[in-house]
Design an enzyme around this catalytic site. Structure first.
Site, mmCIF file in Angstrom:
data_model
loop_
_atom_site.group_PDB
_atom_site.id
_atom_site.type_symbol
_atom_site.label_atom_id
_atom_site.label_comp_id
_atom_site.label_asym_id
_atom_site.label_seq_id
_atom_site.Cartn_x
_atom_site.Cartn_y
_atom_site.Cartn_z
ATOM 1 N N CYS A 252 -5.242 7.979 9.781
ATOM 2 C CA CYS A 252 -5.212 7.489 11.166
ATOM 3 C C CYS A 252 -4.746 8.579 12.124
ATOM 4 O O CYS A 252 -3.856 9.360 11.797
ATOM 5 C CB CYS A 252 -4.273 6.286 11.280
ATOM 6 N N LYS B 169 13.813 17.485 8.930
ATOM 7 C CA LYS B 169 13.535 16.212 9.583
ATOM 8 C C LYS B 169 13.236 15.195 8.490
ATOM 9 O O LYS B 169 12.660 15.531 7.461
ATOM 10 C CB LYS B 169 12.317 16.369 10.506
ATOM 11 N N ASP C 80 5.534 1.136 11.852
ATOM 12 C CA ASP C 80 4.319 0.404 11.471
ATOM 13 C C ASP C 80 4.296 -1.033 11.995
ATOM 14 O O ASP C 80 3.285 -1.716 11.851
ATOM 15 C CB ASP C 80 4.166 0.393 9.943
ATOM 16 N N ARG D 196 -8.256 -0.583 5.486
ATOM 17 C CA ARG D 196 -7.562 0.460 4.730
ATOM 18 C C ARG D 196 -6.243 -0.037 4.143
ATOM 19 O O ARG D 196 -5.775 0.488 3.132
ATOM 20 C CB ARG D 196 -7.263 1.679 5.627
ATOM 21 N N ARG E 276 -4.256 10.139 4.542
ATOM 22 C CA ARG E 276 -3.116 11.053 4.596
ATOM 23 C C ARG E 276 -2.343 11.084 3.274
ATOM 24 O O ARG E 276 -1.851 12.131 2.853
ATOM 25 C CB ARG E 276 -2.203 10.585 5.747
ATOM 26 N N LYS F 285 0.841 -1.203 0.000
ATOM 27 C CA LYS F 285 0.000 0.000 0.000
ATOM 28 C C LYS F 285 0.871 1.247 0.000
ATOM 29 O O LYS F 285 0.641 2.199 -0.754
ATOM 30 C CB LYS F 285 -0.919 0.001 1.221
ATOM 31 N N ASN F 286 1.887 1.254 0.853
ATOM 32 C CA ASN F 286 2.713 2.452 1.021
ATOM 33 C C ASN F 286 3.605 2.741 -0.184
ATOM 34 O O ASN F 286 4.101 3.859 -0.325
ATOM 35 C CB ASN F 286 3.563 2.338 2.296
ATOM 36 N N ARG G 259 1.866 14.470 12.054
ATOM 37 C CA ARG G 259 2.245 14.267 10.654
ATOM 38 C C ARG G 259 1.998 15.531 9.830
ATOM 39 O O ARG G 259 1.237 15.533 8.872
ATOM 40 C CB ARG G 259 1.484 13.080 10.050
#
Length: 419
Positions: free
Chosen positions: A118, A163, A307, A399, A94, A22-23, A123
């Site tokens: 989430c 960052k 995660d 999700r 997001r 997914k990511n 974030r």
């Protein structure tokens, strides 16, 4: 609202094939907005976040042709695409912010809602906005929307991220592909999903090179028609490895490069797991007695993934002795702790550190999910608990975890979805 009923404890045995990430899929799908020619993306996971991103692309004017199994998408962009991403689509995810970079780079304007997702931490999108501003984007925030534009093409520059940020790195790379000249990004995130994005873009004719945490992009005028297969989901691979360790399980995990979860596999070896790896497979046997680990710390890749923090916490709850987990990425990622205590876990939280004292057994209880990874952790905990647990609000899990209950059923978990 869907929920799971799980009868435990279950001993896990068999094999599982890991779905697409997914990511990795989300930034790759967002990047298809840069293309004039058709793009084919394969190995997409069938999860809600991917559906959201595909619907977002459709709303912008992309024509999307899905294969019968919905794991391959052919994406064809119109000449005149829309540049408005509405709150109704963006609020649930997001990753929607990732369309900002390509829209500004290709069409020089965008109106996009500030995103949701989430509730695991702030974030902030300011890293995205600051980086894109340096490339030539002007913006204002109004009524919950980012109103952005640029005078023609973006211009290459040097950006030093204050960052390490996965999303800001992805957005900046995508935007810089069509910018004039050379862009140098410093202090980048280097997660495998970001390397997958740049592999995809390079295959289509982008000019992107990496050296450590520095990414150099030389802008091109356009990208070529291409096909690309998304990498395997390392978080789900790590999740199944942890599941195998809970009740002396034995699991063959297929369809991924084990190197992408090397840090997590080393942790599991410390708890006593026996692990063998090949190029695209992991064989793992859970220990008779789970050993505690004094100081687990989440960190940007190649460190331990945030995660997988909640899943590792479940494992440490069943270990002999005291363990600690320090969460260094998100400030609100211990929401699952209260639910684990309902099963009998002994966990104290001090700021960003959880102190865990192992218990002999979990006893089943009704549980409520709070976020995607936390809900997966509650399922693992229920698998190792005595009795029937109910896990509510599993829409969080849907999700990002493809076909999760069916994969669990095949490896010995007594799990049922209730509508």
């Amino acid at each position: 609202m869907d929920k799971f009923l799980i009868n435990g404890p279950c001993k896990i045995k068999g094999n599982v094939s890991i779905s697409g990430s997914k990511n990795a899929s989300l930034p790759i799908l967002a990047a298809t907005l840069l293309f004039d020619k058709p793009v084919v993306i394969k190995n997409l996971p069938r999860v809600r976040d991917i559906n959201t991103m595909l619907n977002l692309l459709k709303s912008l004017g992309s024509k999307i042709i899905l294969s019968r199994d919905k794991k391959t998408a052919k994406i064809i962009n119109k000449k005149n695409m829309k540049t408005f991403a509405s709150y109704s689509l963006v609020k649930t995810m997001r990753g929607s912010i990732l369309v900002l970079g390509p829209l500004i780079s290709k069409y020089h304007k965008s109106k996009i809602s500030l995103p949701g997702g989430c509730l695991i931490g702030a974030r902030p999108v300011n890293y995205h906005l600051t980086a894109l501003k340096k490339l030539g984007m002007k913006y204002e925030l109004k009524d919950g929307y980012i109103l952005a534009k640029s005078k023609g093409k973006l211009s290459g520059t040097t950006i030093n991220f204050p960052k390490i940020s996965v999303g800001a790195t992805e957005n900046s790379i995508i935007a810089a592909c069509l910018a004039k000249g050379k862009t140098i990004l410093k202090n980048c995130a280097i997660e495998p999903e970001i390397k997958d994005l740049t592999n995809f873009l390079n295959k289509a004719g982008a000019k992107i090179k990496w050296k450590g945490r520095v990414c150099k992009i030389i802008g091109v005028n356009s990208l070529n028609q291409t096909e690309y297969s998304v990498m395997a989901d390392r978080i789900m691979a790590g999740t199944f490895c942890i599941a195998a360790c809970l009740n002396q399980g034995s699991l063959e995990i297929k369809n991924l490069n084990p190197k992408i979860i090397n840090s997590e596999l080393n942790l599991l070896k410390k708890v006593g797991a026996r692990i063998k790896t090949t190029e695209n497979k992991i064989l793992i046997k859970g220990p008779k007695k789970i050993k505690s680990i004094k100081n687990i710390k989440t960190k940007e890749f190649p460190g331990v993934a945030t995660d997988l923090q909640s899943q590792l916490m479940v494992l440490m709850c069943k270990a002999n002795g005291k363990s600690t987990i320090t969460e260094n990425i998100f400030e609100n990622r211990f929401m699952h702790v209260a639910e684990l205590r309902r099963l009998g876990a002994k966990i104290n939280v001090k700021k960003n550190q959880a102190i865990i004292r192992g218990v002999n057994k979990f006893v089943a209880a009704p549980l409520i999910s709070s976020d995607l990874r936390g809900s997966i952790a509650l399922v693992l905990a229920a698998i190792s608990a005595e009795g029937t647990s109910r896990v509510d609000r599993i829409y969080h899990l849907d999700r990002g975890a493809e076909n999760f209950e069916n994969k669990l059923k095949k490896i010995g978990v007594k799990i049922k979805r209730l509508k």
